[in-house]
Every structure is written in structure tokens, then in C-alpha cells.
Design an enzyme around this catalytic site. Sequence first.
Site, PDB file in Angstrom:
ATOM      1  CD  GLN A 296     -14.828  -0.738  -2.550  1.00  0.00           C
ATOM      2  OE1 GLN A 296     -15.966  -1.007  -2.159  1.00  0.00           O
ATOM      3  NE2 GLN A 296     -14.274  -1.338  -3.586  1.00  0.00           N
TER       4      GLN A 296
ATOM      5  CG  ASP B  56      -2.084   0.945   1.092  1.00  0.00           C
ATOM      6  OD1 ASP B  56      -3.226   0.473   0.996  1.00  0.00           O
ATOM      7  OD2 ASP B  56      -1.847   2.176   1.068  1.00  0.00           O
TER       8      ASP B  56
ATOM      9  CG  HIS C  60      -8.752  -3.276  -2.466  1.00  0.00           C
ATOM     10  ND1 HIS C  60      -9.728  -2.557  -3.133  1.00  0.00           N
ATOM     11  CD2 HIS C  60      -8.502  -2.594  -1.322  1.00  0.00           C
ATOM     12  CE1 HIS C  60     -10.042  -1.491  -2.420  1.00  0.00           C
ATOM     13  NE2 HIS C  60      -9.325  -1.493  -1.302  1.00  0.00           N
TER      14      HIS C  60
ATOM     15  CG  ASN D  27     -12.298  -0.947   3.908  1.00  0.00           C
ATOM     16  OD1 ASN D  27     -12.654  -1.384   5.002  1.00  0.00           O
ATOM     17  ND2 ASN D  27     -11.144  -0.319   3.740  1.00  0.00           N
TER      18      ASN D  27
HETATM   19  P1  AMP Z   1      -9.718   1.157   0.285  1.00  0.00           P
HETATM   20  O1  AMP Z   1      -9.782   2.445   1.038  1.00  0.00           O
HETATM   21  O2  AMP Z   1     -10.158  -0.049   1.063  1.00  0.00           O
HETATM   22  O3  AMP Z   1     -10.433   1.251  -1.063  1.00  0.00           O
HETATM   23  O4  AMP Z   1      -8.198   0.902  -0.020  1.00  0.00           O
HETATM   24  C1  AMP Z   1      -7.508   1.487  -1.072  1.00  0.00           C
HETATM   25  C2  AMP Z   1      -6.055   1.502  -0.694  1.00  0.00           C
HETATM   26  O5  AMP Z   1      -5.305   1.701  -1.882  1.00  0.00           O
HETATM   27  C3  AMP Z   1      -5.652   2.616   0.277  1.00  0.00           C
HETATM   28  O6  AMP Z   1      -5.101   2.036   1.456  1.00  0.00           O
HETATM   29  C4  AMP Z   1      -4.614   3.416  -0.502  1.00  0.00           C
HETATM   30  O7  AMP Z   1      -3.552   3.871   0.303  1.00  0.00           O
HETATM   31  C5  AMP Z   1      -4.142   2.402  -1.534  1.00  0.00           C
HETATM   32  N1  AMP Z   1      -3.605   2.954  -2.772  1.00  0.00           N
HETATM   33  C6  AMP Z   1      -4.144   3.921  -3.543  1.00  0.00           C
HETATM   34  N2  AMP Z   1      -3.374   4.125  -4.625  1.00  0.00           N
HETATM   35  C7  AMP Z   1      -2.333   3.268  -4.538  1.00  0.00           C
HETATM   36  C8  AMP Z   1      -1.199   2.998  -5.357  1.00  0.00           C
HETATM   37  N3  AMP Z   1      -0.960   3.666  -6.489  1.00  0.00           N
HETATM   38  N4  AMP Z   1      -0.345   2.026  -4.953  1.00  0.00           N
HETATM   39  C9  AMP Z   1      -0.554   1.364  -3.811  1.00  0.00           C
HETATM   40  N5  AMP Z   1      -1.617   1.558  -3.000  1.00  0.00           N
HETATM   41  C10 AMP Z   1      -2.482   2.500  -3.358  1.00  0.00           C
END
Ligand code: AMP
Length: 113
Positions: free
Chosen positions: A93, A31, A99, A86
Site C-alpha cells: 500500500q 491507475d 482502494h 493492499n
Molecule cells: P497501492 O500501492 O495499493 O496503494 O496503490 C496505489 C495506486 O495508485 C498505484 O497503483 C499507483 O499507480 C496509483 N496512483 C497513484 N497516483 C495516482 C493518480 N494520480 N492517478 C491514478 N492512479 C494513481
Amino acid sequence: MTKETIFSKILNGEIPYDEVYSDENCLAFRDIQPKAPVHILIIPRKIIPSLREAESIDAELLGHLLLVAAKVATKEGLKNWRTVINTGADAGQTVFHLHLHVIGGRAMSWPPG
Ligand code: AMP
């Protein structure tokens, strides 16, 4: 038509990512804004916006994602970790490509906020 997200761009190799695990069905990477010493995301290559849209045909894939979560957590040296999915904006989310979060390396409280 499937909607493009930051994760579909990662799957297409359009933006960089820190890979932890990859196979024909999923990809795991770190992440970008870790919430704990270990914070890994596992995404299916199949585009499913959220768990809400998953179908019975996805049962094997969903099980596989959980097994990969355990595999990468163990590979990271974790004995305790949290696996989070989420579903929907109010649940936190932000990326609408299904994911799993694997979070570990520190003690955690319950319930989550
Ligand atoms: P969610 O809030 O459950 O949808 O999780 C999305 C996650 O994606 C968050 O923890 C972000 O920090 C992560 N995220 C967003 N963009 C990237 C990226 N380019 N590379 C890695 N993680 C990311």
C-alpha cells in the site's frame, strides 16, 4: 483530523483523473501506472486510510465497492480479473486511502510477489 492523500485530492477535483465510474459513495478511475491492460482503482468517498481502519458501520460500503468492481470489470469487457486491496506498506500500500484495484486483460500468476 483526516490526512490528505493523492486520492482525497482526486475526490476534491484538485488533480485530474480518468474517470470510469462514479456514484454518491465511490469513484473509479484508471491507475496512472497500469500493471495490466485494464487497471482501475475504486475508492470510497468516505476517507478510510486502509482496510485495517474499516468498521462494521462500513460493511455496506465495502460490499458496494466489490459490486462496483464487478460492474466496471464487466463494462471493460473482462471475464477474468483480479481484485486487490493492499493493506499496509509491507503489503504494497502506497496511498493511505482505502482502494480496490481491478486488474485484468492478461493472464496472471499466483502467488503475488
Ligand atoms: P497501492 O500501492 O495499493 O496503494 O496503490 C496505489 C495506486 O495508485 C498505484 O497503483 C499507483 O499507480 C496509483 N496512483 C497513484 N497516483 C495516482 C493518480 N494520480 N492517478 C491514478 N492512479 C494513481
